[in-house]
Design a protein around this motif. Sequence first.
Motif, PDB file in Angstrom:
ATOM      1  N   LEU A 362       0.254  -0.638   6.434  1.00 20.65           N
ATOM      2  CA  LEU A 362      -0.496  -0.459   5.187  1.00 20.65           C
ATOM      3  C   LEU A 362      -1.848  -1.174   5.261  1.00 20.65           C
ATOM      4  O   LEU A 362      -2.880  -0.642   4.837  1.00 20.65           O
ATOM      5  N   ALA A 363      -1.850  -2.389   5.805  1.00 19.60           N
ATOM      6  CA  ALA A 363      -3.098  -3.156   5.920  1.00 19.60           C
ATOM      7  C   ALA A 363      -4.084  -2.475   6.858  1.00 19.60           C
ATOM      8  O   ALA A 363      -5.297  -2.560   6.667  1.00 19.60           O
ATOM      9  N   SER A 364      -3.565  -1.775   7.862  1.00 22.62           N
ATOM     10  CA  SER A 364      -4.434  -1.123   8.843  1.00 22.62           C
ATOM     11  C   SER A 364      -5.140   0.090   8.265  1.00 22.62           C
ATOM     12  O   SER A 364      -6.118   0.573   8.822  1.00 22.62           O
ATOM     13  N   GLY A 365      -4.618   0.618   7.140  1.00 22.52           N
ATOM     14  CA  GLY A 365      -5.243   1.780   6.517  1.00 22.52           C
ATOM     15  C   GLY A 365      -4.857   3.089   7.162  1.00 22.52           C
ATOM     16  O   GLY A 365      -5.510   4.110   6.937  1.00 22.52           O
ATOM     17  N   ARG A 366      -3.785   3.100   7.955  1.00 24.64           N
ATOM     18  CA  ARG A 366      -3.342   4.355   8.576  1.00 24.64           C
ATOM     19  C   ARG A 366      -2.259   4.976   7.707  1.00 24.64           C
ATOM     20  O   ARG A 366      -1.100   4.512   7.726  1.00 24.64           O
ATOM     21  N   PRO A 367      -2.561   5.980   6.909  1.00 21.97           N
ATOM     22  CA  PRO A 367      -1.569   6.579   6.011  1.00 21.97           C
ATOM     23  C   PRO A 367      -0.344   7.068   6.789  1.00 21.97           C
ATOM     24  O   PRO A 367      -0.471   7.658   7.862  1.00 21.97           O
ATOM     25  N   ALA A 368       0.806   6.767   6.260  1.00 21.66           N
ATOM     26  CA  ALA A 368       2.049   7.189   6.920  1.00 21.66           C
ATOM     27  C   ALA A 368       3.126   7.409   5.862  1.00 21.66           C
ATOM     28  O   ALA A 368       4.141   6.732   5.848  1.00 21.66           O
ATOM     29  N   GLY A 369       2.885   8.327   4.961  1.00 22.01           N
ATOM     30  CA  GLY A 369       3.860   8.613   3.927  1.00 22.01           C
ATOM     31  C   GLY A 369       3.795   7.604   2.797  1.00 22.01           C
ATOM     32  O   GLY A 369       2.773   6.933   2.588  1.00 22.01           O
ATOM     33  N   ASP A 370       4.899   7.458   2.090  1.00 27.18           N
ATOM     34  CA  ASP A 370       4.965   6.570   0.923  1.00 27.18           C
ATOM     35  C   ASP A 370       5.281   5.146   1.378  1.00 27.18           C
ATOM     36  O   ASP A 370       6.431   4.687   1.293  1.00 27.18           O
ATOM     37  N   LEU A 371       4.267   4.444   1.884  1.00 30.57           N
ATOM     38  CA  LEU A 371       4.499   3.102   2.396  1.00 30.57           C
ATOM     39  C   LEU A 371       4.900   2.135   1.285  1.00 30.57           C
ATOM     40  O   LEU A 371       5.738   1.258   1.501  1.00 30.57           O
TER      41      LEU A 371
END
Length: 424
Positions: A362-371
């Motif tokens: 989440l901190a990296s800003g890489r969207p991966a679904g509903d984090l």
Amino acid sequence: MTVTAPYAVVPPTGTRRLLAAAGPGLDDHERTHGRLPAIGPGTVDEIGLAGIDGRGGAGFPLARKLAVVAAQAQRGRSRRAPVVIGNAAEGEPASRKDAVLLERAPHLVLDGLVVAALVVGASEAVVATSDRLAAHVRRAIDERVARRSGAPDPVRLDVRPLAHTSFVAGEAGAIASVVDGGRGLPEDRVVRLAERGPSGRPTLVSNVETLAQAALVARYGAAWARSVGSASAPGTRLVTVSDVTDPTGAVVLETAGGAPLGELLVASRLARADPRRAQAVLVGGWGGTWVPAAALDAGLDVDGLAPWGAAPGAGVLAVLDDRTCPIAVTARIAAALAGAAAGRCGPCVNGLPRIAEVVAVLASGRPAGDLAGEVRRLTALVDGRGACHHPDGVARMVRSAVTVFRDDVQAHLGDRCLHAGGAR
């Protein structure tokens, strides 16, 4: 060391109580506080009326702990006398209060050990702390031995240097294990320490600030203790204020219970703790709860923090300024706490690393679904399932971050950060 009547001393007024003595030596201590009065059954009643709670984080009433251990000893269910342990491991990265107390008022801590030991029927009391702080305690014990000049003491005082003062090393079961020669790891206990510790003895483990408060109440009484503070936090408490990104510059204050968070930030005089720049505060320690700047009028007590789902914990206020990315900070703390786990239960071995991994993504800003939803699911899975309360604290901290920093979470899911220089 007890006498029938204390020296005639004037009780400290205001909020300078634990740190009232001019220096750490026995002479300064007795000039300020006198000697301990006789300790009897009424001492527990006064401690209960004074409302002394655990200052290591849990907030459990000291009087109830004392009563349980004393009752266990009186029932004779153990063949060995109880033992009292003063916990000064202070593995909480953002806390410095126990160190300040042992450096500046070690005799008040030792008095508290004596009070607790005499109440529960123990002949031995030990301070468990780091190598560096153990030297202060040892010096204070030696002063007392020299003052007695061979006279017997009903309580043998000792200090146990800890090989490790990591986050979980301060857990009560881990401390009791070290004092008994064990590995110093938290254990899933069926029998409470108060009933049977690692050595088979009823064991009382209490934070050193809690014990020092008991020493004051034994001298001056509950009414004096409650003459400052709030209804749910009577008396004074030690509070550590720091920048959440750099705890090394922490400031320790002695303050009335229930003091507003904003006033404590101002009193610290830390530039990074300026309430005008505060974005949020991590209350209670790294395993505590994030509260927004809107909570700075809340008192540092159970009543004041309840609307924000927080509690005083170990008396830690770690401030996040308005230029720092809260998601990046939360990710770093979650990773550190996952790495500090004892690795003795599923939540520590599997749950905490997975929580830290999701927050890092989440901190990296890489969207991966509903984090955010995944964080809530994982924290629910570890809650209450650990061998100690370490996983609960991590879950609480991360869950509160997702709530308090909702806008930041949404921004990171969109591959952007609301704060200049924020990590992604």
